[in-house]
Design an enzyme around this catalytic site. Sequence first.
Site, mmCIF file in Angstrom:
data_model
loop_
_atom_site.group_PDB
_atom_site.id
_atom_site.type_symbol
_atom_site.label_atom_id
_atom_site.label_comp_id
_atom_site.label_asym_id
_atom_site.label_seq_id
_atom_site.Cartn_x
_atom_site.Cartn_y
_atom_site.Cartn_z
ATOM 1 N N GLN A 26 0.854 -1.177 0.000
ATOM 2 C CA GLN A 26 0.000 0.000 0.000
ATOM 3 C C GLN A 26 0.892 1.229 0.000
ATOM 4 O OE1 GLN A 26 -3.628 -0.778 1.848
ATOM 5 N NE2 GLN A 26 -3.965 0.332 -0.029
ATOM 6 N N THR A 69 -0.341 -0.487 6.604
ATOM 7 C CA THR A 69 -1.582 -1.213 6.797
ATOM 8 C C THR A 69 -1.177 -2.681 6.786
ATOM 9 O OG1 THR A 69 -2.004 -1.619 4.443
ATOM 10 C CG2 THR A 69 -2.883 0.440 5.362
ATOM 11 N N THR A 70 -2.142 -3.582 7.049
ATOM 12 C CA THR A 70 -1.817 -5.011 6.958
ATOM 13 C C THR A 70 -2.258 -5.571 5.608
ATOM 14 O OG1 THR A 70 -1.738 -5.195 9.336
ATOM 15 C CG2 THR A 70 -2.184 -7.215 8.206
ATOM 16 N N HIS A 71 -2.434 -4.669 4.636
ATOM 17 C CA HIS A 71 -2.977 -5.067 3.339
ATOM 18 C C HIS A 71 -1.903 -5.551 2.373
ATOM 19 C CE1 HIS A 71 -5.947 -1.643 4.562
ATOM 20 N NE2 HIS A 71 -6.099 -2.718 5.297
ATOM 21 N N LEU A 72 -1.234 -6.634 2.721
ATOM 22 C CA LEU A 72 -0.349 -7.254 1.743
ATOM 23 C C LEU A 72 -1.220 -7.980 0.719
ATOM 24 C CD1 LEU A 72 2.493 -8.813 3.922
ATOM 25 C CD2 LEU A 72 2.393 -6.552 2.888
#
Lengths: 243, 592
Positions: free
Chosen positions: B347, B517-520
């Site tokens: 992100q 964010t943790t949006h890998l």
Amino acid sequence: MLDRRTFLAASALWLASSTSLTHASEIREHMPWSPFPSSEPHIERPGPWKFFTADEARAMEAIVDRIIPPDRETPGGKDAGCAVFIDRQLKGPYGASSGLYKLGPYVKGIKQQGSQSPVTPAELYRKGLANLDRICKVNNGGKGFADLSADEQDSVLKTIESGTVEFEDVDAQGFFDALLKDVPEGFFSDPIHGGNRDMVGWKMIGFPGIRYDYRDWIGRHNERYPYPPVSIMGRADWTPHKA
Amino acid sequence: MSRKLPAKDVVIVGLGWTGSIMAYELADAGLDVIAIERGPWRNTATDYPPGYAADELRYRIRHDLFLRPEQTTFTFRNKMNQTALPIRSWGAFMPPNGVGGGGVHWNAETWRFLPSDFVARTHLVNRYGADFLPKDMTIQDWGITYDDLEPHYDRFEYLCGTSGQAGNVNGQIIEGGNPFEGPRSRPYPNPPQQQPFGATLFAKAARELGYKPFPQPSGNMSQPYRNPLGVRLGPCTYCGFCEWFGCGNYSKATPQTTILPALLRKQNFSLRDNSEVTRINLDASGKRATGVTFVDTDGNEWEQPADLVILSAYTIFNVQLLLLSGIGEPYDPIADTGTVGRNFTHQTISDVTSFFDPAKFVFNPFIASGAIGMCIDEFNGDNFDHGPHGFVGGGYMGQVQTNGRPIETTPVPPGTPAWGAEWKKAVKENYQSALKPGTGVHGSMYSYRDVYVDLDPTYKDRFGRPLARMTIDFHDNELKQNKFLTDKFAEIFKAMGAKQIKKEYRKGPYDITKYQTTHLCGGAIMGTVPGNSTLNRYLQSWDVPNLFVTGASAFPQNPGYNPTGTVAALAYWTADAIRSKYLKNPGRLIDA
């Protein structure tokens, strides 16, 4: 396929450092339920130092009072219990780097790869405080950090912050970075952890703690929230002293 | 030696959002389903009741609900010519662990992607020409359209009781909603959450600047809600302890509060917790999965045979398990062959902190929910003409401040010393009158040839298996995007009357210690043909047709929104394909 002995050692380590001491289970036909919380918080009580020696504790109480000095309205780091907080943290899982990845090889990387040091916070403080004391004594006729004036203490801390002082066996700036992280945590975390005594950190800024329900206030714009803070331990006036 | 368990119709690896959705849908179709979850069972009353859920040190700082790197971690480097080193303590993202997965401790920001996001390459090439895209950018179309997914977005939002204001219902633009969103078949199930002072001021300033602000869609309940499975959620109390924490009120949509109570009533479902799947087993042909092998916390190794395997772990663990199980061809960035590990993304986040006059502004920052705030979408996706700007992609931006927790959120103006009396004074003066949105600019990260996942040659997990290695850096396109968006965002705070503004642009190199964010995303992507993707449009493995892989690992690139809405919609889409197509005729749903 899997080396059973290697795994058992690894899994024992993991279980010991996990807060959920649960074993594998099969769950079916119901939502698992047992009365009372299964992961209740650990409450730190006042009392003797658990990690620091008496000399280290004196130095720490002086340090936390320079990082967060007292003023007319709010106590400083010492009276807020920041040294007690750090003492309890260093004796606990944080001090031992519990739960972090600790397999080698340890290789010094680039900054954006994060810490690659095997030094635990407990070792960092033990060695950092010893170095601080040594440097102070050499430069101030045998006086340790705690015996210096507030101004002298500030200038010692500034030399560490700016990187002009090197410690012998541990990273001086790493020690200072840990202080800048841990002391405010002691000032602002819930009093169950040993700091933020009487919620002084929260009172200073107007943070209400764990009140948890602001439905009556979400729509009251630009009005100061009037109620005092509440901690996980409650409030002093809710828990009258028993004789 | 592993012990063999009785065969099941379906084995599910990981019981987070998508595992729970798949388990419910497949058990509901009458299949015998077992889920295997690495972490423990978790629930509100026993694990994060309101009496101690609001412990910032325990949950936010010491990461109590997350995976421990000691269990497993990844290695990281920026460039292919560097040596990757292990992530010893989490920083840039927070891998989940336990039943409910990231669904337990998310903020519940519940977005849909734009219709153009699903056909990103086709759309951008048509509008700007192929030369407009950087040469090493590897974005591609998803193989699915917004219209395909719309009914499944709808199902997830009604499962969760999402609180929001529709901006487009069946093509009709609705005042107060997001005018850029794709058409939705009906409004959100709940009205938007109430907004605090800072978000309201932001919306007013944004409107005056000509933007169309709208409330962020939230999985935190604006009112009591009973979902279609009969599970009830309570109203959000704006406690300010949402992301990183479990909700003590049953008012955040999580697998526990929306789906697990209904799932666990089904006789044909069972769960094994504290058990980590170590590989997916294949038959001699290598084209058929026979089940999985897992190890429990007592060190016992088990084999769970099954006809159908659903891999629904966190992004990188999906990719790692494919690589360790020898499924699909590993991506080679030099030869540009193979697909497993390619198009890995994260992100591009940045923030603007603004300081207002303490005598005039009291924001009460602790009154918040995880998905509160007013946003604008003018600079997301291709909602604006990128021609003059020389980059593609974008993001939403908003005053989406989720907390006033004092360890994390005590901003001080630039130039304030880091400690001492001046610092203390600045903390006190600014706490009530500063605004610090957590992820103010929530930008896309598109995919590149040299950003990928493979297996590390040196570092191992506690079983002795190679860790997944991530090679990732920011590219000029994303840094340009972030500069443009951050400046636009700061203009709004200036218009609100901030006396001082601190812009924190996202800058390279990618830093594993700085939380975004943790949006890998990506690494096991969906696509149109086997040569460009690991999965077909139904998230079915091209190579092993009785394996489906859910989660953001399927995203060919990461658009400018939080991913969970799309992750869950894709799970419903996949479950629907299995129920309506695959079970009738098990095999490849798309001819390669």
